[in-house]
Design a protein around this motif. Structure first.
Motif, mmCIF file in Angstrom:
data_model
loop_
_atom_site.group_PDB
_atom_site.id
_atom_site.type_symbol
_atom_site.label_atom_id
_atom_site.label_comp_id
_atom_site.label_asym_id
_atom_site.label_seq_id
_atom_site.Cartn_x
_atom_site.Cartn_y
_atom_site.Cartn_z
ATOM 1 N N PHE A 50 -32.219 -23.762 -104.820
ATOM 2 C CA PHE A 50 -33.568 -23.610 -104.868
ATOM 3 C C PHE A 50 -33.989 -23.881 -106.220
ATOM 4 C CE2 PHE A 50 -32.032 -21.068 -101.102
ATOM 5 C CZ PHE A 50 -33.244 -21.628 -100.176
ATOM 6 N N GLU A 51 -33.266 -24.055 -107.310
ATOM 7 C CA GLU A 51 -33.836 -24.704 -108.510
ATOM 8 C C GLU A 51 -34.590 -25.732 -108.487
ATOM 9 O OE1 GLU A 51 -30.707 -24.227 -111.323
ATOM 10 O OE2 GLU A 51 -30.572 -22.190 -111.286
ATOM 11 N N GLU A 52 -35.603 -25.869 -109.534
ATOM 12 C CA GLU A 52 -36.319 -27.315 -109.778
ATOM 13 C C GLU A 52 -35.394 -28.265 -110.130
ATOM 14 O OE1 GLU A 52 -40.287 -28.963 -111.943
ATOM 15 O OE2 GLU A 52 -39.737 -26.917 -112.283
ATOM 16 N N GLY A 53 -35.535 -29.436 -109.599
ATOM 17 C CA GLY A 53 -34.713 -30.592 -109.936
ATOM 18 C C GLY A 53 -33.322 -30.677 -109.322
ATOM 19 N N PHE A 54 -33.039 -29.630 -108.526
ATOM 20 C CA PHE A 54 -31.628 -29.721 -107.835
ATOM 21 C C PHE A 54 -31.672 -31.133 -106.966
ATOM 22 C CE2 PHE A 54 -29.611 -28.941 -103.626
ATOM 23 C CZ PHE A 54 -28.086 -28.462 -104.229
ATOM 24 N N LEU A 55 -32.351 -31.548 -106.243
ATOM 25 C CA LEU A 55 -32.118 -32.594 -105.488
ATOM 26 C C LEU A 55 -32.318 -33.976 -106.354
ATOM 27 C CD1 LEU A 55 -34.604 -31.894 -102.433
ATOM 28 C CD2 LEU A 55 -31.851 -32.023 -102.543
ATOM 29 N N ALA A 56 -33.201 -33.893 -107.619
ATOM 30 C CA ALA A 56 -32.923 -34.799 -108.588
ATOM 31 C C ALA A 56 -31.896 -35.158 -108.936
ATOM 32 C CB ALA A 56 -34.085 -34.595 -109.460
ATOM 33 N N HIS A 57 -30.984 -34.096 -109.246
ATOM 34 C CA HIS A 57 -29.619 -34.213 -109.998
ATOM 35 C C HIS A 57 -28.617 -34.994 -109.006
ATOM 36 C CE1 HIS A 57 -29.781 -32.200 -113.728
ATOM 37 N NE2 HIS A 57 -30.537 -31.196 -113.158
ATOM 38 N N ILE A 58 -28.674 -34.434 -107.543
ATOM 39 C CA ILE A 58 -27.763 -34.985 -106.609
ATOM 40 C C ILE A 58 -28.273 -36.390 -106.333
ATOM 41 C CG2 ILE A 58 -27.544 -35.237 -104.257
ATOM 42 C CD1 ILE A 58 -27.620 -32.015 -104.042
ATOM 43 N N TRP A 59 -29.557 -37.014 -106.467
ATOM 44 C CA TRP A 59 -29.933 -38.080 -106.072
ATOM 45 C C TRP A 59 -29.479 -39.179 -107.582
ATOM 46 C CZ3 TRP A 59 -30.617 -41.967 -102.819
ATOM 47 C CH2 TRP A 59 -31.217 -42.981 -103.098
ATOM 48 N N PHE A 60 -29.726 -38.627 -108.431
ATOM 49 C CA PHE A 60 -29.163 -39.250 -109.710
ATOM 50 C C PHE A 60 -27.714 -39.997 -109.774
ATOM 51 C CE2 PHE A 60 -27.365 -40.300 -114.070
ATOM 52 C CZ PHE A 60 -28.545 -40.704 -114.659
ATOM 53 N N SER A 61 -27.081 -39.109 -109.121
ATOM 54 C CA SER A 61 -25.426 -39.382 -109.192
ATOM 55 C C SER A 61 -24.969 -40.105 -107.908
ATOM 56 C CB SER A 61 -24.751 -38.082 -109.374
ATOM 57 O OG SER A 61 -24.877 -37.559 -110.795
ATOM 58 N N LEU A 62 -25.863 -39.639 -106.827
ATOM 59 C CA LEU A 62 -25.598 -39.994 -105.676
ATOM 60 C C LEU A 62 -25.924 -41.585 -105.700
ATOM 61 C CD1 LEU A 62 -24.633 -40.210 -102.765
ATOM 62 C CD2 LEU A 62 -27.105 -39.452 -102.188
ATOM 63 N N TYR A 63 -27.019 -42.017 -106.186
ATOM 64 C CA TYR A 63 -27.384 -43.580 -106.091
ATOM 65 C C TYR A 63 -26.486 -44.373 -107.006
ATOM 66 C CZ TYR A 63 -30.181 -47.399 -107.524
ATOM 67 O OH TYR A 63 -30.605 -48.834 -107.735
ATOM 68 N N ARG A 64 -26.211 -43.745 -107.955
ATOM 69 C CA ARG A 64 -25.456 -44.632 -109.208
ATOM 70 C C ARG A 64 -23.998 -44.792 -108.705
ATOM 71 N NH1 ARG A 64 -29.940 -42.899 -111.229
ATOM 72 N NH2 ARG A 64 -30.760 -44.088 -112.891
ATOM 73 N N ILE A 65 -23.323 -43.760 -108.362
ATOM 74 C CA ILE A 65 -21.901 -43.710 -107.570
ATOM 75 C C ILE A 65 -21.913 -44.335 -106.506
ATOM 76 C CG2 ILE A 65 -19.936 -42.511 -106.970
ATOM 77 C CD1 ILE A 65 -20.800 -40.137 -108.929
ATOM 78 N N GLY A 66 -22.689 -44.242 -105.518
ATOM 79 C CA GLY A 66 -22.871 -45.223 -104.165
ATOM 80 C C GLY A 66 -22.932 -46.583 -104.585
#
Length: 259
Positions: A50-66
């Motif tokens: 529930f912290e701010e930026g949680f999904l942004a952290h996931i998307w950053f890595s998910l997009y690049r690693i994917g």
């Protein structure tokens, strides 16, 4: 009780026993820096979500690693097909693939930091680690095709597209599925490792690095759980779509015939 239910029950019991061992070990050590308890990690995990930026952290890595994984999948497949067709190309590629497989990932990460920005580092490292896995598996699959099948294709003068659809893809199915299953896990391990060393802003590697710097084992384990969950979810979704595409192809083969 069916075998599948028994298997799931046994796995759930194994996970439960592992959590109990973890909790006992944390109670014996009695020091959160050395080993946080599963209860404290779960509590922190809920807070992190529930912290701010949680999904942004996931998307950053998910997009690049994917992205790195998909690039490795495409180029590895193309190189394997070309190497399978022309043995000289396989000989030419051999030293590069051996080097990628044997040189430590950390060495590639440090070298790549000289060439690339930290934000694109995980793309390159994931791609680099995935490439030989895909290449070697598909090349092995191509080499294992029965020569008589290829002779039959020559006799019936099958076009390249029909050979691909009715001979190569069905035979390579198990090789591709196995290669992708292994490569996805390696992509995530190497990609997050690259982020921990490169520390790009907004990445999952950055939050792991910060937890390590501040000796916050609870945060470290909570974010590790997040990474494991995201990587497993990515693998499940990709493998599901891959298998469905093979099933669709097989159904078309049955309906359409071979020649």
């Amino acid at each position: 009780m069916s075998e599948n239910k028994k298997d799931r029950l046994y796995k759930a019991a194994a996970v439960g026993s592992a959590l109990i061992v973890w909790q006992i070990a944390a109670m014996i050590l009695n020091h959160a820096i050395l080993l946080a308890s599963p209860i404290s990690v779960f509590t922190r995990l809920v807070e992190v979500i529930f912290e701010e930026g949680f999904l942004a952290h996931i998307w950053f890595s998910l997009y690049r690693i994917g992205k790195g994984f998909l690039l490795g999948l495409v180029l590895g497949t193309v190189l394997a097909v070309v190497a399978g067709r022309f043995p000289a190309v396989e000989t030419l590629i051999f030293p590069y693939m051996v080097t990628i497989k044997t040189v430590p990932v950390a060495s590639f990460i440090v070298i790549a930091l000289i060439w690339l920005s930290s934000k694109e580092l995980s793309v390159f490292i994931s791609f680099l680690i995935v490439l030989p896995v895909i290449y070697n598996n598909i090349l092995a699959g191509l080499k294992s095709i029965d020569p008589k099948m290829q002779e039959m294709a020559e006799v019936f003068r099958m076009s390249w597209s029909k050979r691909l659809l009715y001979i190569y893809i069905p035979h390579l199915k198990s090789f591709i599925i196995s290669a992708c299953s292994v490569a996805i896990g390696l992509a995530w391990k190497s990609g997050v490792a690259a982020e921990i060393i490169g520390i790009p802003d907004g990445s999952l590697g950055e939050v792991l690095y910060e937890a390590k710097v501040y000796l916050n084992t609870t945060d470290l384990l909570a974010w590790t759980v997040v990474i494991v969950f995201v990587s497993v979810l990515f693998e499940k979704v990709f493998m599901y779509l891959l298998r469905k595409s093979f099933e669709y192809h097989e159904n078309r083969n049955i309906d359409g015939g071979i020649i």
